[in-house]
Write a protein that holds these residues in place. Structure first.
Motif, mmCIF file in Angstrom:
data_model
loop_
_atom_site.group_PDB
_atom_site.id
_atom_site.type_symbol
_atom_site.label_atom_id
_atom_site.label_comp_id
_atom_site.label_asym_id
_atom_site.label_seq_id
_atom_site.Cartn_x
_atom_site.Cartn_y
_atom_site.Cartn_z
ATOM 1 N N VAL A 1 0.810 -1.234 0.000
ATOM 2 C CA VAL A 1 0.000 0.000 0.000
ATOM 3 C C VAL A 1 0.842 1.282 0.000
ATOM 4 C CG1 VAL A 1 -2.005 -1.103 1.081
ATOM 5 C CG2 VAL A 1 -0.316 0.069 2.518
ATOM 6 N N VAL A 2 2.073 1.226 0.481
ATOM 7 C CA VAL A 2 2.896 2.445 0.471
ATOM 8 C C VAL A 2 3.835 2.424 -0.738
ATOM 9 C CG1 VAL A 2 4.577 3.855 1.709
ATOM 10 C CG2 VAL A 2 2.764 2.693 2.980
ATOM 11 N N PHE A 3 4.592 1.337 -0.909
ATOM 12 C CA PHE A 3 5.490 1.173 -2.050
ATOM 13 C C PHE A 3 6.355 2.408 -2.290
ATOM 14 C CE2 PHE A 3 5.984 0.706 -6.890
ATOM 15 C CZ PHE A 3 7.134 -0.044 -6.745
ATOM 16 N N ALA A 4 7.103 2.796 -1.252
ATOM 17 C CA ALA A 4 8.028 3.920 -1.386
ATOM 18 C C ALA A 4 9.211 3.628 -0.468
ATOM 19 C CB ALA A 4 7.356 5.230 -0.994
ATOM 20 N N SER B 1 12.353 4.818 0.484
ATOM 21 C CA SER B 1 12.893 5.720 1.503
ATOM 22 C C SER B 1 11.909 5.881 2.657
ATOM 23 C CB SER B 1 13.165 7.099 0.912
ATOM 24 O OG SER B 1 13.814 6.996 -0.309
ATOM 25 N N MET B 2 10.651 6.110 2.274
ATOM 26 C CA MET B 2 9.628 6.368 3.284
ATOM 27 C C MET B 2 9.419 5.151 4.172
ATOM 28 S SD MET B 2 7.815 8.649 4.467
ATOM 29 C CE MET B 2 7.223 8.249 6.095
ATOM 30 N N ASN C 1 8.236 12.406 0.277
ATOM 31 C CA ASN C 1 7.726 11.988 -1.019
ATOM 32 C C ASN C 1 7.419 13.151 -1.950
ATOM 33 O OD1 ASN C 1 7.827 9.203 -0.585
ATOM 34 N ND2 ASN C 1 5.921 9.261 0.582
ATOM 35 N N GLY D 1 1.742 3.521 -8.562
ATOM 36 C CA GLY D 1 3.009 2.792 -8.535
ATOM 37 C C GLY D 1 4.192 3.614 -9.018
ATOM 38 N N MET D 2 3.990 4.924 -9.143
ATOM 39 C CA MET D 2 5.067 5.782 -9.639
ATOM 40 C C MET D 2 6.154 5.918 -8.560
ATOM 41 S SD MET D 2 4.341 9.508 -11.288
ATOM 42 C CE MET D 2 3.793 10.267 -9.754
ATOM 43 N N CYS D 3 7.330 5.312 -8.818
ATOM 44 C CA CYS D 3 8.446 5.447 -7.891
ATOM 45 C C CYS D 3 9.636 5.950 -8.707
ATOM 46 C CB CYS D 3 8.772 4.107 -7.245
ATOM 47 S SG CYS D 3 9.169 2.812 -8.427
#
Lengths: 109, 232
Positions: free
Chosen positions: B49-52, B54-55, B80, B107-109
């Motif tokens: 659900v987060v898919f980030a 660094s965060m 972010n 899903g933009m990373c």
């Protein structure tokens, strides 16, 4: 934190992340251009934030007590040197971490 | 050939360099979460659900601290904030992607952005399916890495003290890369200087919000100067 507090914190982080990803698309549907200030922040914030995160990671290091931040300093120097030499992100991160673990477990106990 | 399979075949090679990185960092994240006392399913859920990256590493620290949702929210927005920039750059590319649009944006990373932003989709391959698979494969590597790491973390018998340094090492490397790439270091030094200053004044537990406010204020003040010098 209790289970509920963990759930709220995770939800808040998930919503915050989604917000940053969708924001531009909600404010600028179609091909409308973003206001210059928003565009500026999108470019200028990241470098400053990564600097802030380095400080954040080291926030609990106490130079006056305990190991005086020496293991952190040594490990960071190793990370930087490895990275300058090879420019391989995973190698720099992996070797730096192993080195730090050895330092805090065996040298600065 | 089926349009989906054709797009998947075209997308996969572009994601191979990312696979190693995401599996490695995802695994580290999974191990770190497990040895910090969080269940496997929670790590996997957060990676979905987060898919980030660094965060999520910062979130381990946040979840181990005192309950403070407002600070957690503000930190999320700052860390972010670069997604806003990615969004602006991808407006025209993602805006007419129909049913794919919500997931492409979700899903933009850093990595899916860099591929979808720069790659020329080969002739005869559906652009929307291609970008969808780039994003999906990236997230699969990340979630898979997390799960493997979290499961592995349940079995580790060796002393994991100091493993949390992986986050420090990661941000040091990202920051160093940035210093090597940028022509001019004003913004990096503003971030570093104001954070150290805020830490000295407010202490470890409450410096982050003052640091973020100070950075925002200083960047606002420096805007004209930085634009004139061509930094941004």
């Amino acid at each position: 934190m209790t289970g509920a507090e963990i759930a709220i914190t995770v939800a808040v982080i998930a919503v915050g992340t989604v917000l940053t990803r969708f924001l531009s698309f909600w404010i600028f549907p179609g091909d409308r251009k973003a206001p210059p200030f928003v565009e500026y922040l999108g470019k200028a914030l990241p470098p400053a934030v990564f600097a802030m995160l380095v400080v954040y990671c080291l926030k609990n290091v106490n130079i006056l007590q305990g190991s005086h931040g020496i293991p952190e300093l040594i490990a960071i120097i190793i990370v930087v040197l490895l990275h300058l030499k090879w420019r391989q992100m995973l190698l720099s991160i992996g070797a730096g971490t192993v080195c730090y673990m050895l330092l805090v477990q065996f040298v600065f106990v | 050939m089926d349009v989906k399979i054709k797009s998947l075949k075209a997308a996969f090679p572009h994601t191979i360099p990312i696979m190693a990185g995401f599996l490695f960092l995802g695994m580290t994240y999974g191990i770190l979460m497990k040895v910090s006392g969080f269940p496997i399913w929670l790590s996997v859920l957060i990676s979905i659900v987060v898919f980030a990256g660094s965060m999520q590493f910062v979130a381990v620290d946040i979840l181990l601290g005192a309950f403070n949702p407002v600070q957690a929210f503000l930190m999320t927005l700052m860390i972010n904030a670069r997604h806003i920039f990615y969004g602006i750059s991808m407006l025209s590319k993602y805006n007419n992607t129909g049913k794919f649009k919500p997931y492409l944006i979700f899903g933009m990373c850093d990595e899916s952005f860099s591929i979808n932003c720069s790659v020329e989709v080969p002739q005869g391959v559906d652009k929307n399916w291609f970008m969808f698979f780039v994003t999906l494969l990236d997230q699969i590597y990340w979630v898979l890495g997390t799960a493997v790491g979290a499961i592995f973390g349940s079995f580790v018998k060796f002393n994991t003290e100091g493993l949390d340094f992986v986050m420090t090492a990661m941000f040091v490397v990202i920051f160093l890369e940035q210093l090597l790439k940028e022509k001019e270091h004003t913004i990096s030094l503003v971030g570093l200087g104001l954070s150290v200053f805020a830490l000295a004044v407010f202490g470890a537990d409450s410096f982050i919000i003052p640091a973020m406010l100070a950075i925002l204020a200083m960047l606002t003040l420096l805007r004209g100067h930085l634009i004139k010098k061509g930094v941004v």
